[in-house]
Scaffold this motif. Sequence first.
Motif, PDB file in Angstrom:
ATOM      1  N   GLU A 169       0.822  -1.208   0.000  1.00 49.18           N
ATOM      2  CA  GLU A 169       0.000   0.000   0.000  1.00 49.18           C
ATOM      3  C   GLU A 169       0.858   1.261   0.000  1.00 49.18           C
ATOM      4  O   GLU A 169       0.434   2.312   0.472  1.00 49.18           O
ATOM      5  N   THR A 170       2.060   1.160  -0.557  1.00 52.19           N
ATOM      6  CA  THR A 170       2.939   2.328  -0.642  1.00 52.19           C
ATOM      7  C   THR A 170       2.435   3.286  -1.714  1.00 52.19           C
ATOM      8  O   THR A 170       1.748   2.882  -2.662  1.00 52.19           O
ATOM      9  N   LEU A 171       2.770   4.566  -1.576  1.00 52.67           N
ATOM     10  CA  LEU A 171       2.339   5.567  -2.549  1.00 52.67           C
ATOM     11  C   LEU A 171       2.932   5.304  -3.926  1.00 52.67           C
ATOM     12  O   LEU A 171       2.294   5.586  -4.944  1.00 52.67           O
ATOM     13  N   CYS A 177      -0.479   1.759  -9.871  1.00 52.97           N
ATOM     14  CA  CYS A 177      -1.831   1.232 -10.088  1.00 52.97           C
ATOM     15  C   CYS A 177      -2.683   2.216 -10.882  1.00 52.97           C
ATOM     16  O   CYS A 177      -3.436   1.818 -11.778  1.00 52.97           O
ATOM     17  N   GLY A 178      -2.572   3.501 -10.551  1.00 49.63           N
ATOM     18  CA  GLY A 178      -3.321   4.512 -11.282  1.00 49.63           C
ATOM     19  C   GLY A 178      -2.921   4.563 -12.745  1.00 49.63           C
ATOM     20  O   GLY A 178      -3.772   4.665 -13.633  1.00 49.63           O
ATOM     21  N   SER A 179      -1.621   4.490 -13.006  1.00 52.30           N
ATOM     22  CA  SER A 179      -1.129   4.566 -14.382  1.00 52.30           C
ATOM     23  C   SER A 179      -1.523   3.340 -15.193  1.00 52.30           C
ATOM     24  O   SER A 179      -1.724   3.432 -16.413  1.00 52.30           O
ATOM     25  N   ILE A 180      -1.673   2.184 -14.531  1.00 49.76           N
ATOM     26  CA  ILE A 180      -2.063   0.963 -15.239  1.00 49.76           C
ATOM     27  C   ILE A 180      -3.576   0.908 -15.448  1.00 49.76           C
ATOM     28  O   ILE A 180      -4.055   0.614 -16.549  1.00 49.76           O
ATOM     29  N   ALA A 181      -4.339   1.200 -14.397  1.00 48.38           N
ATOM     30  CA  ALA A 181      -5.795   1.083 -14.471  1.00 48.38           C
ATOM     31  C   ALA A 181      -6.402   2.021 -15.508  1.00 48.38           C
ATOM     32  O   ALA A 181      -7.346   1.661 -16.217  1.00 48.38           O
ATOM     33  N   ILE A 182      -5.875   3.239 -15.625  1.00 56.97           N
ATOM     34  CA  ILE A 182      -6.446   4.215 -16.551  1.00 56.97           C
ATOM     35  C   ILE A 182      -6.259   3.790 -17.995  1.00 56.97           C
ATOM     36  O   ILE A 182      -7.026   4.212 -18.880  1.00 56.97           O
ATOM     37  N   LEU A 197      -8.602  -4.766  -9.329  1.00 56.28           N
ATOM     38  CA  LEU A 197      -8.869  -5.973  -8.552  1.00 56.28           C
ATOM     39  C   LEU A 197      -7.717  -6.957  -8.690  1.00 56.28           C
ATOM     40  O   LEU A 197      -7.273  -7.569  -7.718  1.00 56.28           O
ATOM     41  N   MET A 198      -7.192  -7.084  -9.915  1.00 55.26           N
ATOM     42  CA  MET A 198      -6.072  -7.980 -10.178  1.00 55.26           C
ATOM     43  C   MET A 198      -4.808  -7.518  -9.452  1.00 55.26           C
ATOM     44  O   MET A 198      -4.022  -8.328  -8.967  1.00 55.26           O
ATOM     45  N   LEU A 199      -4.638  -6.191  -9.358  1.00 60.88           N
ATOM     46  CA  LEU A 199      -3.469  -5.633  -8.673  1.00 60.88           C
ATOM     47  C   LEU A 199      -3.634  -5.623  -7.156  1.00 60.88           C
ATOM     48  O   LEU A 199      -2.734  -5.200  -6.432  1.00 60.88           O
ATOM     49  N   GLY A 200      -4.799  -6.061  -6.687  1.00 62.73           N
ATOM     50  CA  GLY A 200      -5.049  -6.128  -5.255  1.00 62.73           C
ATOM     51  C   GLY A 200      -5.338  -4.788  -4.618  1.00 62.73           C
ATOM     52  O   GLY A 200      -5.199  -4.622  -3.395  1.00 62.73           O
ATOM     53  N   LYS A 201      -5.768  -3.804  -5.402  1.00 62.73           N
ATOM     54  CA  LYS A 201      -5.978  -2.461  -4.872  1.00 62.73           C
ATOM     55  C   LYS A 201      -7.411  -1.946  -5.077  1.00 62.73           C
ATOM     56  O   LYS A 201      -7.682  -0.763  -4.844  1.00 62.73           O
TER      57      LYS A 201
END
Length: 325
Positions: A169-171, A177-182, A197-201
Amino acid sequence: MSKGNISFSQAFMESPGPRSLKSGGLLWAKGFCMGAADIIPGVSGGTIAFITGIYSQLVDAIRSFDLDFAKRLCLFDLTGALAGTHLRFLACLLFGILTAVVSMARVMNYMLHSHPVEIWSLFFGLIGASIYVVGREISSFNAANLLCIMAGAAGSYLLVGMIPVTTPETLTFVFLCGSIAICAMILPGISGAFLLLMLGKYEYITRTLKNPFVTENLVVIGVFAAGAAVGIIVFSRVLHYLLHRWHAATISVLTGFMIGALRKVWPWKDVLETVTIRGKVHVLREMNVLPSGFDSEVFLAIGLAVAGAVAVLMLDRLSGSVKKV
């Protein structure tokens, strides 16, 4: 050249986008379809953008927020910065997306829980027909392009079947995660919610959004948004380069992505593993199965799949071509 001597309204009208009420309404409708898809687990708004013929324009619109745009902002040339972007296109499209998200979220949530076979059948037909619409853009079905289709299909098939993992849960990881999900916004076949969900976040991000004004959560949201901004800017340029340098191969891979994504939207499933997040049950692992028999539900599902396919083909005809607004 500076455009600081023109008004904001003139700068807005100079930006690329619909030039008539009819074209604006059509672009809004395409955005509405993208928004409706974005609230469906496993279905990507990027797929709808491809179906409706605005995929390349969407990528170009995102790319318009470039270094020149940043330079003009730093020089306080606000009208010049506005005129150089595709804001009119994005504003109309995003209005359609938001309209769908606000108006259809409850309906789609109800349908997915109360009539899952029917709604997945509709989207199976929709994506099935989109494979034809996008695939016909491949200039030639040679061995290399067929291999790209197979690679895209295999990658998408494996990706939608992956089990979510536990992650830090590090920044730094939240930014990633933001860069991948978008990227799912412009990547057909894969949804951003599924990638989280796959990234666990998924649970972590939705929990912070529930209480956005807590200082700690605000930092997480800001870092996630920054990652999303960087991700969409970088990925749109990569896609633009690939579409212009290796158009047929890129279209082949994206077509394969949608073929593989059919695994996710197959109507009949057996749930193998679930997890409860914030009081709601989310499926982690499921297996596609055949219907137990040919009853009225099966015929209805087939009818809805056909209806979804026909809707895509009609929308494609209305659009005129996959390269026009």
